[in-house]
Write a protein that holds these residues in place. Structure first.
Motif, PDB file in Angstrom:
ATOM      1  N   LEU A 219       0.832  -1.207   0.000  1.00 13.57           N
ATOM      2  CA  LEU A 219       0.000   0.000   0.000  1.00 13.57           C
ATOM      3  C   LEU A 219       0.864   1.253   0.000  1.00 13.57           C
ATOM      4  O   LEU A 219       0.530   2.263  -0.634  1.00 13.57           O
ATOM      5  N   GLY A 220       1.978   1.207   0.726  1.00 12.14           N
ATOM      6  CA  GLY A 220       2.900   2.334   0.699  1.00 12.14           C
ATOM      7  C   GLY A 220       3.449   2.569  -0.701  1.00 12.14           C
ATOM      8  O   GLY A 220       3.546   3.712  -1.158  1.00 12.14           O
ATOM      9  N   LEU A 221       3.794   1.493  -1.403  1.00 15.76           N
ATOM     10  CA  LEU A 221       4.255   1.613  -2.779  1.00 15.76           C
ATOM     11  C   LEU A 221       3.145   2.150  -3.678  1.00 15.76           C
ATOM     12  O   LEU A 221       3.401   2.946  -4.593  1.00 15.76           O
TER      13      LEU A 221
ATOM     14  N   ASN B  35       3.306   5.356  -6.079  1.00 14.41           N
ATOM     15  CA  ASN B  35       3.004   5.271  -7.511  1.00 14.41           C
ATOM     16  C   ASN B  35       1.901   6.256  -7.888  1.00 14.41           C
ATOM     17  O   ASN B  35       1.927   6.847  -8.980  1.00 14.41           O
ATOM     18  N   TYR B  36       0.941   6.443  -6.977  1.00 16.58           N
ATOM     19  CA  TYR B  36      -0.110   7.443  -7.203  1.00 16.58           C
ATOM     20  C   TYR B  36       0.524   8.837  -7.302  1.00 16.58           C
ATOM     21  O   TYR B  36       0.179   9.629  -8.187  1.00 16.58           O
TER      22      TYR B  36
ATOM     23  N   LEU C  58      -0.432  13.453  -3.106  1.00 15.80           N
ATOM     24  CA  LEU C  58      -1.084  12.338  -2.426  1.00 15.80           C
ATOM     25  C   LEU C  58      -2.581  12.325  -2.713  1.00 15.80           C
ATOM     26  O   LEU C  58      -3.168  13.379  -2.998  1.00 15.80           O
ATOM     27  N   PRO C  59      -3.224  11.173  -2.632  1.00 11.96           N
ATOM     28  CA  PRO C  59      -4.689  11.170  -2.743  1.00 11.96           C
ATOM     29  C   PRO C  59      -5.308  11.846  -1.528  1.00 11.96           C
ATOM     30  O   PRO C  59      -4.695  11.905  -0.458  1.00 11.96           O
ATOM     31  N   ALA C  60      -6.490  12.379  -1.679  1.00 15.79           N
ATOM     32  CA  ALA C  60      -7.229  12.924  -0.540  1.00 15.79           C
ATOM     33  C   ALA C  60      -7.702  11.774   0.332  1.00 15.79           C
ATOM     34  O   ALA C  60      -7.970  10.670  -0.156  1.00 15.79           O
ATOM     35  N   SER C  61      -7.795  12.002   1.636  1.00 21.98           N
ATOM     36  CA  SER C  61      -8.293  10.952   2.530  1.00 21.98           C
ATOM     37  C   SER C  61      -9.735  10.606   2.207  1.00 21.98           C
ATOM     38  O   SER C  61     -10.171   9.461   2.367  1.00 21.98           O
ATOM     39  N   SER C  62     -10.497  11.575   1.740  1.00 20.45           N
ATOM     40  CA  SER C  62     -11.886  11.354   1.325  1.00 20.45           C
ATOM     41  C   SER C  62     -12.270  12.440   0.334  1.00 20.45           C
ATOM     42  O   SER C  62     -11.620  13.487   0.253  1.00 20.45           O
ATOM     43  N   ARG C  63     -13.333  12.179  -0.398  1.00 19.44           N
ATOM     44  CA  ARG C  63     -13.872  13.158  -1.333  1.00 19.44           C
ATOM     45  C   ARG C  63     -15.355  13.365  -1.049  1.00 19.44           C
ATOM     46  O   ARG C  63     -16.131  12.418  -0.997  1.00 19.44           O
ATOM     47  N   GLY C  64     -15.713  14.616  -0.814  1.00 17.89           N
ATOM     48  CA  GLY C  64     -17.119  14.948  -0.639  1.00 17.89           C
ATOM     49  C   GLY C  64     -17.757  14.330   0.587  1.00 17.89           C
ATOM     50  O   GLY C  64     -18.882  13.830   0.525  1.00 17.89           O
TER      51      GLY C  64
ATOM     52  N   TYR D  48      -3.302   0.755  -8.459  1.00 17.56           N
ATOM     53  CA  TYR D  48      -1.905   0.531  -8.121  1.00 17.56           C
ATOM     54  C   TYR D  48      -1.703  -0.715  -7.256  1.00 17.56           C
ATOM     55  O   TYR D  48      -0.578  -0.992  -6.827  1.00 17.56           O
ATOM     56  N   ILE D  49      -2.790  -1.445  -6.979  1.00 15.92           N
ATOM     57  CA  ILE D  49      -2.687  -2.720  -6.264  1.00 15.92           C
ATOM     58  C   ILE D  49      -3.343  -3.822  -7.094  1.00 15.92           C
ATOM     59  O   ILE D  49      -3.943  -4.751  -6.551  1.00 15.92           O
ATOM     60  N   GLU D  50      -3.259  -3.675  -8.414  1.00 14.53           N
ATOM     61  CA  GLU D  50      -3.763  -4.667  -9.367  1.00 14.53           C
ATOM     62  C   GLU D  50      -5.275  -4.847  -9.281  1.00 14.53           C
ATOM     63  O   GLU D  50      -5.788  -5.954  -9.432  1.00 14.53           O
ATOM     64  N   GLN D  51      -5.992  -3.748  -9.060  1.00 17.34           N
ATOM     65  CA  GLN D  51      -7.452  -3.779  -8.997  1.00 17.34           C
ATOM     66  C   GLN D  51      -8.051  -2.739  -9.949  1.00 17.34           C
ATOM     67  O   GLN D  51      -9.065  -2.115  -9.637  1.00 17.34           O
ATOM     68  N   GLN D  52      -7.423  -2.580 -11.108  1.00 14.49           N
ATOM     69  CA  GLN D  52      -7.925  -1.620 -12.094  1.00 14.49           C
ATOM     70  C   GLN D  52      -9.342  -1.970 -12.527  1.00 14.49           C
ATOM     71  O   GLN D  52     -10.194  -1.081 -12.701  1.00 14.49           O
TER      72      GLN D  52
END
Length: 327
Positions: free
Chosen positions: A41-43, A47-48, A55-61, A87-91
């Protein structure tokens, strides 16, 4: 016959001596598996960042906060973990979500005074997808059920659907995340964590050093204060992990907060290991003695539950100038 009984007794003693060693070996394997998942998950986060430069937002809306609502007025209740799926093979799973509409509706505690819920997670398919059990988000040491806590009008994704829980979550500042929409930009640098709602932090803002700052943490799939954290969406009190809620509350592997005293309940509350009662933001695990954290550089550290509160706070914040070096 006497000799046979003696031999059986000796075998029984040897088994009794061997059993703890076997259990320790099994837990060591489970702990390694959990650490490896958090490393992945750190990787995924890095990659994100390579793709989006932040970084991704912790949440959206998020619609559970108290004031005027999300930044763009759209209530979607999205967990930022969804953005890590590619990024964890769940595209394929990521592509099935309707990212333009809500991931969940928390009708019991929809508190935002402004904004509007976008779409319906039941009819757009997001509520059903939220029940997908993902091994990448689950620690094998935690024997709590994956489903059953993230249900209903407060903790469920919508309708009769059940969300699947996660053992891993972003590190956030829990009070602003729950009570004050859009407060992250106005917060002082000394109090900020690496993630915030509707905010894309840059790694350059982690001035205390990536190797000295918590990025993701571990929690249990059973929260006494709240239900649990669902990986796909945000319901009531699903804000992310805050190991240091304040000077009084927080910590690691807290099964009963002192202020949440037993006299509130009849019969009196009995703490149970594995059912965190650290308000709604528990850093906890069923590993003996502590839990894992992913640091900003992607490394994984096991932090003892005996860590003192000031040190825990310094590891949680990203720019307070008080650098703690883990050895």
């Amino acid at each position: 016959m006497v000799e046979l009984l003696v031999v059986i007794a000796i075998i029984g003693v040897l088994i009794a001596l061997l059993l703890p060693a076997v259990q320790q070996a099994r837990e060591a394997a489970r702990r390694m598996d959990c650490s490896n998942k958090m490393k992945q998950l750190g990787l995924a986060v890095h990659n994100y960042v390579s793709t989006h430069s932040a970084l991704p937002a912790s949440s959206r809306g998020y619609g559970g906060c108290d004031d005027l609502g999300p930044a763009n007025g759209e209530i979607k209740n999205a967990n930022g973990l969804v953005s890590l799926l590619p990024y964890i093979e769940q595209q394929n799973l990521y592509d099935q979500f309707n990212h333009k509409e809500a991931y969940a509706i928390s009708t019991t505690h929809q508190k935002a005074l402004g904004g509007a819920i976008v779409g319906d997670p039941v009819t757009n398919g997001n509520a059903a997808l939220a029940g997908t059990e993902l091994e990448a988000f689950l620690c094998v040491s935690d024997n709590n059920p994956v489903k059953g806590r993230c249900v209903g009008t407060a903790y469920g994704p919508g309708g009769s659907y059940s969300g699947a829980a996660t053992n891993y979550e972003f590190i956030v500042s829990c009070i602003p995340e729950l009570y004050d929409c859009n407060v992250y930009a106005k917060a002082s640098a000394e109090t900020k964590r690496m993630f915030g709602s509707d905010v894309n932090t840059r790694l350059a803002e982690v001035v205390d050093g990536l190797s000295n700052t918590f990025m993701l943490g571990e929690t249990t799939k059973y929260h006494v204060n709240g239900g649990a954290f669902a990986w796909a969406y945000r319901g009531w009190t699903m804000t992310g992990i805050d190991p240091h809620r304040d000077a009084t509350y927080g910590g690691i592997n807290v099964w009963h907060q002192p202020w949440a005293h037993a006299t509130w309940e009849n019969p009196p509350f009995t703490p149970i290991r594995g059912r965190a009662r650290s308000w709604w933001v528990a850093a906890a695990s069923l590993h003996p003695g502590g839990c894992h954290f992913v640091m900003g550089d992607g490394s994984v550290q096991f932090i003892a539950e005996t860590i003192d509160k000031p040190t825990l706070l310094n590891l949680t914040t990203m720019a307070d100038g008080k650098v703690v070096t883990l050895r």
